[in-house]
Motif scaffolding. Structure first.
Motif, PDB file in Angstrom:
ATOM      1  N   ALA A 182      21.431  56.687  10.662  1.00 15.85           N
ATOM      2  CA  ALA A 182      22.520  56.249   9.781  1.00 15.85           C
ATOM      3  C   ALA A 182      23.729  55.771  10.574  1.00 15.85           C
ATOM      4  CB  ALA A 182      22.923  57.380   8.839  1.00 15.85           C
ATOM      5  N   SER A 183      24.080  56.491  11.659  1.00 14.52           N
ATOM      6  CA  SER A 183      25.249  56.067  12.431  1.00 14.52           C
ATOM      7  C   SER A 183      24.947  54.827  13.269  1.00 14.52           C
ATOM      8  CB  SER A 183      25.731  57.200  13.348  1.00 14.52           C
ATOM      9  OG  SER A 183      24.720  57.563  14.255  1.00 14.52           O
ATOM     10  N   PHE A 184      23.676  54.566  13.525  1.00 15.10           N
ATOM     11  CA  PHE A 184      23.299  53.390  14.314  1.00 15.10           C
ATOM     12  C   PHE A 184      23.269  52.126  13.458  1.00 15.10           C
ATOM     13  CE2 PHE A 184      20.127  50.582  16.352  1.00 15.10           C
ATOM     14  CZ  PHE A 184      20.695  50.475  17.607  1.00 15.10           C
ATOM     15  N   ILE A 185      22.589  52.216  12.322  1.00 11.47           N
ATOM     16  CA  ILE A 185      22.407  51.029  11.492  1.00 11.47           C
ATOM     17  C   ILE A 185      23.457  50.926  10.386  1.00 11.47           C
ATOM     18  CG2 ILE A 185      20.887  51.818   9.615  1.00 11.47           C
ATOM     19  CD1 ILE A 185      20.152  48.844  11.927  1.00 11.47           C
ATOM     20  N   GLY A 186      24.116  52.059  10.080  1.00 15.63           N
ATOM     21  CA  GLY A 186      25.101  52.098   8.993  1.00 15.63           C
ATOM     22  C   GLY A 186      24.552  52.905   7.839  1.00 15.63           C
ATOM     23  N   GLY A 187      25.424  53.604   7.141  1.00 18.68           N
ATOM     24  CA  GLY A 187      24.935  54.406   6.014  1.00 18.68           C
ATOM     25  C   GLY A 187      26.001  55.304   5.448  1.00 18.68           C
ATOM     26  N   GLY A 188      25.564  56.289   4.685  1.00 22.23           N
ATOM     27  CA  GLY A 188      26.457  57.172   3.948  1.00 22.23           C
ATOM     28  C   GLY A 188      26.385  56.855   2.466  1.00 22.23           C
ATOM     29  N   SER A 189      26.937  57.740   1.635  1.00 24.39           N
ATOM     30  CA  SER A 189      26.914  57.488   0.191  1.00 24.39           C
ATOM     31  C   SER A 189      27.684  56.215  -0.141  1.00 24.39           C
ATOM     32  CB  SER A 189      27.518  58.686  -0.556  1.00 24.39           C
ATOM     33  OG  SER A 189      28.835  58.936  -0.095  1.00 24.39           O
TER      34      SER A 189
ATOM     35  N   ASN B  65       5.067  52.549  25.754  1.00 27.71           N
ATOM     36  CA  ASN B  65       4.639  52.453  24.348  1.00 27.71           C
ATOM     37  C   ASN B  65       5.686  53.005  23.382  1.00 27.71           C
ATOM     38  OD1 ASN B  65       2.250  51.185  24.935  1.00 27.71           O
ATOM     39  ND2 ASN B  65       1.015  53.064  24.921  1.00 27.71           N
ATOM     40  N   ARG B  66       6.734  53.659  23.903  1.00 27.17           N
ATOM     41  CA  ARG B  66       7.819  54.104  23.019  1.00 27.17           C
ATOM     42  C   ARG B  66       8.569  52.917  22.425  1.00 27.17           C
ATOM     43  NH1 ARG B  66      10.662  58.935  26.610  1.00 27.17           N
ATOM     44  NH2 ARG B  66       8.776  60.197  26.937  1.00 27.17           N
ATOM     45  N   ILE B  67       8.441  51.769  23.085  1.00 24.87           N
ATOM     46  CA  ILE B  67       9.063  50.541  22.572  1.00 24.87           C
ATOM     47  C   ILE B  67       7.947  49.645  22.078  1.00 24.87           C
ATOM     48  CG2 ILE B  67      10.627  48.633  23.082  1.00 24.87           C
ATOM     49  CD1 ILE B  67      11.497  50.254  25.570  1.00 24.87           C
ATOM     50  N   SER B  68       7.976  49.319  20.808  1.00 25.80           N
ATOM     51  CA  SER B  68       6.883  48.552  20.216  1.00 25.80           C
ATOM     52  C   SER B  68       6.884  47.105  20.709  1.00 25.80           C
ATOM     53  CB  SER B  68       6.995  48.577  18.690  1.00 25.80           C
ATOM     54  OG  SER B  68       8.143  47.877  18.270  1.00 25.80           O
ATOM     55  N   GLY B  69       5.713  46.486  20.608  1.00 21.22           N
ATOM     56  CA  GLY B  69       5.570  45.082  20.998  1.00 21.22           C
ATOM     57  C   GLY B  69       6.508  44.144  20.259  1.00 21.22           C
ATOM     58  N   PRO B  70       6.645  44.285  18.915  1.00 17.32           N
ATOM     59  CA  PRO B  70       7.555  43.393  18.187  1.00 17.32           C
ATOM     60  C   PRO B  70       9.002  43.454  18.665  1.00 17.32           C
ATOM     61  CG  PRO B  70       6.088  44.499  16.643  1.00 17.32           C
ATOM     62  CD  PRO B  70       5.844  45.109  17.992  1.00 17.32           C
ATOM     63  N   ILE B  71       9.462  44.655  19.100  1.00 19.55           N
ATOM     64  CA  ILE B  71      10.833  44.768  19.609  1.00 19.55           C
ATOM     65  C   ILE B  71      10.942  44.079  20.964  1.00 19.55           C
ATOM     66  CG2 ILE B  71      12.567  46.363  20.495  1.00 19.55           C
ATOM     67  CD1 ILE B  71      12.541  46.273  17.493  1.00 19.55           C
TER      68      ILE B  71
ATOM     69  N   ARG C 291      15.414  57.320  19.485  1.00 22.97           N
ATOM     70  CA  ARG C 291      14.409  57.641  18.479  1.00 22.97           C
ATOM     71  C   ARG C 291      13.659  56.388  18.047  1.00 22.97           C
ATOM     72  NH1 ARG C 291      17.719  60.858  13.996  1.00 22.97           N
ATOM     73  NH2 ARG C 291      16.332  59.562  12.769  1.00 22.97           N
ATOM     74  N   ARG C 292      12.396  56.552  17.691  1.00 22.64           N
ATOM     75  CA  ARG C 292      11.565  55.403  17.338  1.00 22.64           C
ATOM     76  C   ARG C 292      12.127  54.641  16.135  1.00 22.64           C
ATOM     77  NH1 ARG C 292       6.379  53.667  19.219  1.00 22.64           N
ATOM     78  NH2 ARG C 292       5.907  51.791  18.032  1.00 22.64           N
ATOM     79  N   ASP C 293      12.604  55.376  15.100  1.00 21.98           N
ATOM     80  CA  ASP C 293      13.119  54.692  13.911  1.00 21.98           C
ATOM     81  C   ASP C 293      14.407  53.934  14.216  1.00 21.98           C
ATOM     82  OD1 ASP C 293      14.551  57.024  14.299  1.00 21.98           O
ATOM     83  OD2 ASP C 293      14.865  57.409  12.168  1.00 21.98           O
ATOM     84  N   VAL C 294      15.186  54.434  15.193  1.00 30.62           N
ATOM     85  CA  VAL C 294      16.410  53.730  15.593  1.00 30.62           C
ATOM     86  C   VAL C 294      16.066  52.412  16.277  1.00 30.62           C
ATOM     87  CG1 VAL C 294      18.382  53.818  17.172  1.00 30.62           C
ATOM     88  CG2 VAL C 294      17.835  55.804  15.746  1.00 30.62           C
ATOM     89  N   ILE C 295      15.095  52.463  17.193  1.00 32.01           N
ATOM     90  CA  ILE C 295      14.686  51.241  17.901  1.00 32.01           C
ATOM     91  C   ILE C 295      14.097  50.228  16.924  1.00 32.01           C
ATOM     92  CG2 ILE C 295      13.110  50.294  19.630  1.00 32.01           C
ATOM     93  CD1 ILE C 295      13.370  52.923  21.176  1.00 32.01           C
ATOM     94  N   GLU C 296      13.260  50.701  16.018  1.00 33.90           N
ATOM     95  CA  GLU C 296      12.605  49.781  15.075  1.00 33.90           C
ATOM     96  C   GLU C 296      13.607  49.167  14.092  1.00 33.90           C
ATOM     97  OE1 GLU C 296       9.425  48.715  15.201  1.00 33.90           O
ATOM     98  OE2 GLU C 296       9.390  49.869  17.065  1.00 33.90           O
ATOM     99  N   SER C 297      14.724  49.856  13.861  1.00 35.86           N
ATOM    100  CA  SER C 297      15.727  49.318  12.935  1.00 35.86           C
ATOM    101  C   SER C 297      16.391  48.057  13.477  1.00 35.86           C
ATOM    102  CB  SER C 297      16.793  50.377  12.640  1.00 35.86           C
ATOM    103  OG  SER C 297      17.595  50.624  13.782  1.00 35.86           O
TER     104      SER C 297
END
Length: 506
Positions: A277-284, A372-378, A308-314
C-alpha cells in the motif's frame, strides 16, 4: 438566517468544489453537520467555535446546521474550518455576505483564530480558478501557488484578517510576495564517482531518453552511489511537470518547504521492507505511494530481489502506462506515475558470482532462485541492464579529474530538447515513452543497422518488448550523436546494454 460559502476538497490529485451552507436559528444551542463529513470535519465545530470567540466576536447561543454539498461525496480534512467560520460569521452579520460571493476559503483554524497550513492547496486552487475570482488560503501555503494566475489569492494568517479583507474590500498587492526561484544546487556530483566509464555512459543514455536501468554488480562497486547522482544530470522540470509533482507532494503532505514549487526531479528510495500500500498507494482514502511520489523523477530500488514479490509485480502498470489506478469501494483514483526506474542487485545471494578476486559460495540453484525473485515480464520492462564491475585501484587512487554532473547534464538536456521538438505533436516527451506508431515514424535505420538488429533478435531470442527496448535505446544514442538516422554503431551499443538477454547471468 442562512449563508452559503464555498471551499474545495480532493478526489485523487484533483480538487472539487464544496458548498458550505450554514443555517443559524433559535433553539437549543448545538452545531449539527450533514453531508457526509468525516470525524475530522465533525471535530471542527469545537475549533471553529473557539476560534470565533477568541477572535473577539460574540457568539450568541443558537442552533446551527451546516450542510456540505455535494452530499454524496465524503468530506475529509481540516481545510474546511475557514469556510465554516466565514459562513457562521456571515449569519451573525459580522461579515458582509455579498463580499463572500465569488470567493473560496481554505484553511485550518487553531483555537486562537490563527490559520494553519493544510495539505493539497495547489490542486484545490487550480480547480478554484475555473469558478471563483478570489480564494483565501493559509499564509504557510502561499509559495505552492504563487505562480498561479487568473484568480486573486489572499494568503492570510488569522480569522480577523479574513474579516477585515471581506468587510473593507482590501485588495493588497499580494503579487509582490512571489517566491524567488534561484538555480538549484546539489550536494552530490558525478565527479565523485571514480572510474566506471561504461556505467556512467549507460546512465547518461538512460537519463537522456528516460529509460529504466538495472545495475548488477558485487557489493561496494558503486551502484548506490551512481543511482543517487542521477537526479543531478536530469533537466529541471517544466512548469507543467513541476505542477504535477507539487500537487502529489501537497496531497501527501510531504512538501519540505510549504510554499515552494518543486522544480527538480524527485528521487525516492524506499527500503526493501516497504508494504504494498505504501509503495503503490492506498488507504481508505487513497494517498499517493512511492511510485507516484517519484513521478517525473527517479525511483531507486536498492537490493531489488529483496523486495516483496507483490511489490515488484505492482510495477507492471506504472512502467507500461505511466499511472497507477487504485480501486476502492468509494471509487477509483488514478495517480500519475511516469517514473525512471533505477534498480540495483547483486549477481547472487553472497554477491560475488563472477567476481575474479573473491570466491562465490552460492550453488547454482541458489543463484537461479535469486534471479527468479524478479519475474521475466518485469525484467523485460527494464530497458538498460548493465554489469557494474569493481573499480580498479588505479582509478580509485588516481588524481584524474572525473566529469562533473554539470557537463553530463548539458549533453542530456541537448538530447532531451531534440526529443521534445520531435514529439511536440504526439503528447510524449522522451524516447522511452514511444509507442509502436512513433517507432515506425521516427526510427529510421541504415541497412547495416537493420542487419545487426535482425541477428540480435534471432541469436538472443528477444521478446517483442525486448526488441522494442533496443530500438528505443538506439534512437536515444543517435539523438546524443545528433543523428537523424540510426546506424550500426548506435544499434551495437544498444544491444550491449541488454546483458540479461545475452544470458550473461542466466
Amino acid at each position: 438566517m442562512i449563508s452559503k460559502v464555498f471551499s474545495l476538497s480532493l478526489m485523487g490529485i484533483d480538487g472539487f468544489v464544496v458548498e458550505v451552507e450554514v443555517d443559524l436559528n433559535g433553539g437549543l444551542p448545538s452545531i449539527n453537520m450533514v453531508g457526509l463529513p468525516d470525524t475530522v470535519v465533525k471535530e471542527s465545530k469545537e475549533r471553529v467555535k473557539s476560534a470565533i470567540k477568541n477572535s473577539g466576536f460574540k457568539m450568541e447561543p443558537a442552533r446551527i446546521t451546516i450542510n456540505f454539498a455535494p452530499a454524496d461525496l465524503k468530506k475529509e480534512g481540516t481545510h474546511l474550518d475557514l469556510a465554516i467560520a466565514v459562513g457562521i460569521l456571515s449569519c451573525m452579520n459580522e461579515i458582509n455576505y455579498k463580499n463572500t460571493l465569488g470567493c473560496a476559503f481554505i484553511g485550518e483554524l487553531s483555537l486562537n483564530g490563527e490559520i494553519r497550513g493544510v495539505r493539497g492547496v495547489l490542486p484545490m486552487v487550480l480547480e478554484a480558478r475555473k469558478t471563483f475570482k478570489k480564494i483565501f488560503i493559509p499564509q504557510e501555503n502561499w509559495g505552492e501557488v504563487d505562480f498561479i494566475e487568473d484568480i486573486k489569492i489572499y494568503p492570510v494568517s488569522n480569522l480577523n484578517e479574513v474579516v477585515d479583507i471581506l468587510n473593507n474590500n482590501i485588495d493588497y498587492n499580494y503579487m509582490s510576495m512571489k517566491n524567488n526561484y534561484g538555480e538549484v544546487k546539489y550536494d552530490l556530483d558525478f565527479s565523485e564517482v571514480k572510474g566506471q566509464k561504461y556505467v556512467k555512459r549507460a546512465v547518461e543514455i538512460a537519463a537522456s531518453g528516460g529509460h529504466n536501468v538495472l545495475m548488477i554488480g558485487p557489493p561496494g562497486s558503486g551502484k548506490t552511489m551512481i543511482a543517487q547522482r542521477i537526479p543531478t544530470i536530469l533537466p529541471e522540470l517544466t512548469i507543467d511537470e513541476a505542477i504535477e509533482v507539487t500537487k502529489i507532494y501537497s496531497i501527501a503532505g510531504l512538501l519540505k518547504e510549504k510554499g515552494k514549487l518543486i522544480l527538480t526531479p524527485p528521487f525516492r528510495s524506499p527500503h526493501h521492507t516497504v508494504s504494498f500500500a505504501s509503495f503503490i498507494g492506498g488507504g481508505s482514502n487513497p494517498t499517493p505511494g512511492e511510485v507516484s511520489l517519484a513521478h517525473n523523477g527517479v525511483l531507486f530500488l536498492d537490493e531489488f530481489p529483496e523486495f516483496r514479490r507483490d511489490v515488484i509485480e505492482s510495477l507492471r502498470q506504472p512502467l507500461e502506462d505511466g499511472s497507477v489506478l487504485i480501486s476502492r469501494v468509494k471509487g477509483k483514483i488514478n495517480y500519475p506515475a511516469r517514473i525512471m526506474l533505477v534498480a540495483s542487485m547483486n549477481p547472487c545471494p553472497c554477491g560475488y558470482y563472477g567476481y575474479p578476486y573473491r570466491q562465490c559460495h552460492c550453488s547454482e540453484n541458489q543463484i537461479r532462485n535469486y534471479f527468479n525473485r524478479i519475474s521475466g515480464p518485469i525484467l523485460d520492462r527494464i530497458d538498460i541492464q548493465i554489469s557494474v564491475e569493481q573499480v580498479d585501484y588505479e582509478d580509485l587512487h588516481g588524481k584524474k579529474a572525473e566529469e562533473s554532473s554539470l557537463e553530463i547534464r548539458k549533453r542530456v538536456i541537448r538530447a532531451r530538447k531534440i526529443q521534445i521538438e520531435r514529439f511536440k505533436e504526439d503528447g510524449i516527451y522522451t524516447n522511452a515513452q514511444m509507442k509502436n506508431k512513433h517507432i515506425n515514424k521516427y526510427c529510421v535505420f541504415t541497412r547495416a543497422a537493420s542487419k545487426i538488429l535482425e541477428n540480435a533478435y534471432k541469436n538472443l531470442k528477444l521478446s517483442s518488448r525486448g526488441y522494442t527496448k533496443i530500438l528505443k535505446i538506439s534512437r536515444t544514442i543517435a539523438d546524443m550523436d545528433g543523428s537523424e538516422i540510426i546506424n550500426e554503431d548506435h544499434v551495437s551499443e544498444a544491444v550491449q546494454y541488454r546483458i540479461l538477454d545475452n544470458k550473461i547471468y542466466k
